[in-house]
Design a protein around this motif. Sequence first.
Motif, PDB file in Angstrom:
ATOM      1  N   ALA A 166       0.825  -1.209   0.000  1.00 21.37           N
ATOM      2  CA  ALA A 166       0.000   0.000   0.000  1.00 21.37           C
ATOM      3  C   ALA A 166       0.858   1.258   0.000  1.00 21.37           C
ATOM      4  N   ILE A 167       1.832   1.338   0.893  1.00 20.68           N
ATOM      5  CA  ILE A 167       2.669   2.542   0.942  1.00 20.68           C
ATOM      6  C   ILE A 167       3.623   2.588  -0.253  1.00 20.68           C
ATOM      7  N   ALA A 168       4.057   1.428  -0.743  1.00 27.01           N
ATOM      8  CA  ALA A 168       4.890   1.413  -1.954  1.00 27.01           C
ATOM      9  C   ALA A 168       4.098   1.948  -3.140  1.00 27.01           C
ATOM     10  N   GLY A 169       2.802   1.613  -3.201  1.00 27.99           N
ATOM     11  CA  GLY A 169       1.947   2.128  -4.259  1.00 27.99           C
ATOM     12  C   GLY A 169       1.808   3.638  -4.190  1.00 27.99           C
ATOM     13  N   LEU A 170       1.745   4.178  -2.976  1.00 29.79           N
ATOM     14  CA  LEU A 170       1.685   5.631  -2.791  1.00 29.79           C
ATOM     15  C   LEU A 170       2.946   6.293  -3.350  1.00 29.79           C
ATOM     16  N   LEU A 171       4.106   5.763  -3.007  1.00 24.60           N
ATOM     17  CA  LEU A 171       5.363   6.328  -3.502  1.00 24.60           C
ATOM     18  C   LEU A 171       5.468   6.172  -5.022  1.00 24.60           C
ATOM     19  N   PHE A 172       4.944   5.067  -5.544  1.00 22.39           N
ATOM     20  CA  PHE A 172       4.928   4.853  -6.989  1.00 22.39           C
ATOM     21  C   PHE A 172       4.117   5.942  -7.689  1.00 22.39           C
ATOM     22  N   GLU A 173       2.958   6.281  -7.125  1.00 23.81           N
ATOM     23  CA  GLU A 173       2.104   7.301  -7.737  1.00 23.81           C
ATOM     24  C   GLU A 173       2.785   8.676  -7.702  1.00 23.81           C
ATOM     25  N   VAL A 174       3.460   8.981  -6.602  1.00 23.16           N
ATOM     26  CA  VAL A 174       4.199  10.251  -6.515  1.00 23.16           C
ATOM     27  C   VAL A 174       5.353  10.245  -7.505  1.00 23.16           C
ATOM     28  N   GLY A 175       6.111   9.166  -7.540  1.00 22.45           N
ATOM     29  CA  GLY A 175       7.287   9.092  -8.403  1.00 22.45           C
ATOM     30  C   GLY A 175       6.962   9.069  -9.875  1.00 22.45           C
ATOM     31  N   SER A 176       5.768   8.590 -10.233  1.00 22.70           N
ATOM     32  CA  SER A 176       5.374   8.562 -11.638  1.00 22.70           C
ATOM     33  C   SER A 176       4.650   9.835 -12.055  1.00 22.70           C
ATOM     34  N   GLY A 177       4.485  10.774 -11.105  1.00 22.59           N
ATOM     35  CA  GLY A 177       3.912  12.077 -11.422  1.00 22.59           C
ATOM     36  C   GLY A 177       2.400  12.163 -11.373  1.00 22.59           C
ATOM     37  N   ARG A 178       1.726  11.104 -10.924  1.00 19.55           N
ATOM     38  CA  ARG A 178       0.267  11.159 -10.862  1.00 19.55           C
ATOM     39  C   ARG A 178      -0.245  11.799  -9.587  1.00 19.55           C
ATOM     40  N   LEU A 179       0.579  11.834  -8.564  1.00 22.12           N
ATOM     41  CA  LEU A 179       0.164  12.381  -7.287  1.00 22.12           C
ATOM     42  C   LEU A 179       1.180  13.427  -6.853  1.00 22.12           C
TER      43      LEU A 179
END
Length: 418
Positions: free
Chosen positions: A202-215
């Motif tokens: 769950a938290i890895a998914g959050l960082l993924f969204e930030v790192g990919s520019g969606r969040l």
Amino acid sequence: MPEDLATLVEAYKADPESVYNTWFIEDGARTKAFRSIRRGVQEVVAAVKERRFGNDFKGSPLEIVLSSITEQKQVFEGAAYPFYWKPKLRIPDIYENEANQLAFGQFLEAYLAAGTAERLEREILQLDAAGIKGLGPAVANILYFLHPTLMPPFNTAIVNGFNLVFSDRKKLGSWPAYLQMRETMLVANERLRPQLSKDLGAIAGLLFEVGSGRLATDGNWEAALEREREKLEKAALRRHEQVVAELGQENEHLRMQLMLAEIGRALGYAVFVAENDRRKCLGGKSAACFTLPRLPDLGLTAEVARTVSLIDVLWLRQDRPAIECAFEIEKTTSIYSGMLRLIDLAASLTGGEQAYFLVAPDEREKEILAQLRRPAFRDLGFDLPYLLFSDLDEHCEGLCRLGDDYRILFKLAKSGCC
């Protein structure tokens, strides 16, 4: 922990197209994958020990494991690439170097057996000390599926997101950097509870969204504005198209579940639809209308019963708690994973006669045959027939009208036996 992280988590959870909603909590493929990936890693270890691992990624048991991982939505989209054999660079050096291959196999075996975070960290540091060229923290994507509450996934977007959220400069290919990231993620996750989950996906998914520019965060919105607007819009559109395509695939999967449930009831069986699918609806039909409220006591251990409850469709006798027929529908997910679930079920049931079927689209028939003819399955002495979508579509009404029991399915089923 950044003061605005809790707010960021809320935005992440509220976005219906975030990986939290499309992968972590909604997609049954994630929960189904854990057992089959563990079994796949066990096969990798056995292949290394028996000197049959091979000298290329293609055709190796490691390819099967990574195939099951890469189907886990966007977070793991490129997880297999670091393991491809790149002959010009001679990396990753686990295909031609026997000592390195043995070290990698021993590492995976130790990880399967380890039960504490300290032991897991020690094994990582020991692998890092071996200095195997090209074998870096991409392995963590395998480790996550073995110990999801202790080891997070790892890729470029997750590292970029971590650096933006925590104002850090961690490097991509470093095991020490991965372990440092893990510690920070564990602390942040503990402070965020119960907002997220003990499962680090769950938290890895959050960082993924930030790192990919969606969040966007307070730390990355300016950087986002510096990027070309067109690229950002394309990224958002691409995710939307992926979600739409995945919904279409899920609907086709559900359509087959509902059809098999309808046939099963017409043949006089009680029907159980996978727990993670029973709330879904299609064309006004709900899977919950066809299924038993709970899986009856089949005399299985709790772990096996949990796995059985995720099998796509079960037909059970009306007079006593016994499975007559089990179906795994593989629209897009790994054929290998579905086969393992059915084989595990067959090994767990004693007495009586049961039938097990793979169900798949016509275009996946060659893939099914390739898997059924693998030595690992051919030597089991276990016949696993398969049904194609087109045959079920064509003959559903006839099966319901003319069938007496599950044996009528063998008139449609095909076999991988040579």
